[in-house]
Scaffold this motif. Sequence first.
Motif, PDB file in Angstrom:
ATOM      1  N   UNK A 220       8.601 -12.166  -5.699  1.00  0.00           N
ATOM      2  CA  UNK A 220       8.268 -13.368  -4.943  1.00  0.00           C
ATOM      3  C   UNK A 220       6.762 -13.536  -4.753  1.00  0.00           C
ATOM      4  N   UNK A 221       6.000 -12.444  -4.940  1.00  0.00           N
ATOM      5  CA  UNK A 221       4.549 -12.512  -4.761  1.00  0.00           C
ATOM      6  C   UNK A 221       3.910 -11.311  -5.447  1.00  0.00           C
ATOM      7  N   UNK A 222       2.771 -11.528  -6.091  1.00  0.00           N
ATOM      8  CA  UNK A 222       1.964 -10.445  -6.655  1.00  0.00           C
ATOM      9  C   UNK A 222       0.631 -10.424  -5.936  1.00  0.00           C
ATOM     10  N   UNK A 223       0.175  -9.208  -5.575  1.00  0.00           N
ATOM     11  CA  UNK A 223      -1.080  -9.081  -4.834  1.00  0.00           C
ATOM     12  C   UNK A 223      -1.718  -7.733  -5.133  1.00  0.00           C
ATOM     13  N   UNK A 224      -2.872  -7.741  -5.786  1.00  0.00           N
ATOM     14  CA  UNK A 224      -3.672  -6.534  -6.014  1.00  0.00           C
ATOM     15  C   UNK A 224      -2.862  -5.365  -6.585  1.00  0.00           C
ATOM     16  N   UNK A 225      -2.077  -5.614  -7.613  1.00  0.00           N
ATOM     17  CA  UNK A 225      -1.318  -4.546  -8.247  1.00  0.00           C
ATOM     18  C   UNK A 225       0.005  -4.222  -7.579  1.00  0.00           C
ATOM     19  N   UNK A 226       0.341  -4.970  -6.539  1.00  0.00           N
ATOM     20  CA  UNK A 226       1.601  -4.767  -5.827  1.00  0.00           C
ATOM     21  C   UNK A 226       2.467  -6.013  -5.981  1.00  0.00           C
ATOM     22  N   UNK A 227       3.766  -5.824  -5.991  1.00  0.00           N
ATOM     23  CA  UNK A 227       4.703  -6.945  -6.058  1.00  0.00           C
ATOM     24  C   UNK A 227       5.599  -6.927  -4.821  1.00  0.00           C
ATOM     25  N   UNK A 228       5.691  -8.084  -4.167  1.00  0.00           N
ATOM     26  CA  UNK A 228       6.646  -8.242  -3.079  1.00  0.00           C
ATOM     27  C   UNK A 228       7.931  -8.706  -3.743  1.00  0.00           C
ATOM     28  N   UNK A 229       9.009  -7.956  -3.516  1.00  0.00           N
ATOM     29  CA  UNK A 229      10.254  -8.226  -4.226  1.00  0.00           C
ATOM     30  C   UNK A 229      11.426  -8.386  -3.262  1.00  0.00           C
ATOM     31  N   UNK A 230      12.426  -9.102  -3.749  1.00  0.00           N
ATOM     32  CA  UNK A 230      13.697  -9.259  -3.035  1.00  0.00           C
ATOM     33  C   UNK A 230      14.742  -8.502  -3.835  1.00  0.00           C
ATOM     34  N   UNK A 231      15.578  -7.728  -3.137  1.00  0.00           N
ATOM     35  CA  UNK A 231      16.649  -7.013  -3.827  1.00  0.00           C
ATOM     36  C   UNK A 231      17.962  -7.785  -3.711  1.00  0.00           C
TER      37      UNK A 231
ATOM     38  N   UNK B  70       0.853  -1.186   0.000  1.00  0.00           N
ATOM     39  CA  UNK B  70       0.000   0.000   0.000  1.00  0.00           C
ATOM     40  C   UNK B  70       0.886   1.232   0.000  1.00  0.00           C
ATOM     41  N   UNK B  71       0.442   2.298  -0.665  1.00  0.00           N
ATOM     42  CA  UNK B  71       1.215   3.535  -0.615  1.00  0.00           C
ATOM     43  C   UNK B  71       1.082   4.233   0.742  1.00  0.00           C
ATOM     44  N   UNK B  72       0.290   3.637   1.622  1.00  0.00           N
ATOM     45  CA  UNK B  72       0.197   4.130   2.999  1.00  0.00           C
ATOM     46  C   UNK B  72       1.190   3.425   3.923  1.00  0.00           C
ATOM     47  N   UNK B  73       1.890   2.431   3.374  1.00  0.00           N
ATOM     48  CA  UNK B  73       2.912   1.729   4.146  1.00  0.00           C
ATOM     49  C   UNK B  73       4.113   2.634   4.385  1.00  0.00           C
ATOM     50  N   UNK B  74       5.022   2.158   5.202  1.00  0.00           N
ATOM     51  CA  UNK B  74       6.250   2.924   5.492  1.00  0.00           C
ATOM     52  C   UNK B  74       7.190   2.824   4.301  1.00  0.00           C
ATOM     53  N   UNK B  75       7.682   3.975   3.832  1.00  0.00           N
ATOM     54  CA  UNK B  75       8.638   3.997   2.728  1.00  0.00           C
ATOM     55  C   UNK B  75       9.988   3.520   3.251  1.00  0.00           C
TER      56      UNK B  75
END
Length: 148
Positions: A58-69, A40-45
Amino acid sequence: MKRSVSAFVFLLLSASAASVLAADFKSVGADPLVMYNAPSDRGRKVFVAPRGMPVEVVLNQDGWSKVRDAGGDLSWLDSKGLTSKRMVVVTAASAKMHATAADASAVVATIEKNVLLELAAPAAAGWVKVRHQDGTGGFVKTSEVWGE
């Protein structure tokens, strides 16, 4: 006894299937992306990912991607900002770019740590074909880059 053997076989097959799945690497597109601790864009940057930065989805959810750098950190970013253009980042102190995929081949460039390279061909036999933004191309060892 039959039930525990079946469960063991299922777990074994599941682990085998998971190990053959290829990693889903993408890169940050034309504009830098804010990385968040939640989808969410309300999460902590937590970080601003620069253009071209490779990430492993690693995961896609509702237009967001959880990523590993490249450092192994996980965060979330807007999926629309990712591109399928593949980039790798040099993780070694420096990487020698060779003319061919062999240690004995001519060194065409030495690339410093954290430099982005475009992935020109998939990794094979411990080498990956890459291209620098200045047009120089060649092969680097897969152990010296991340994102392939």
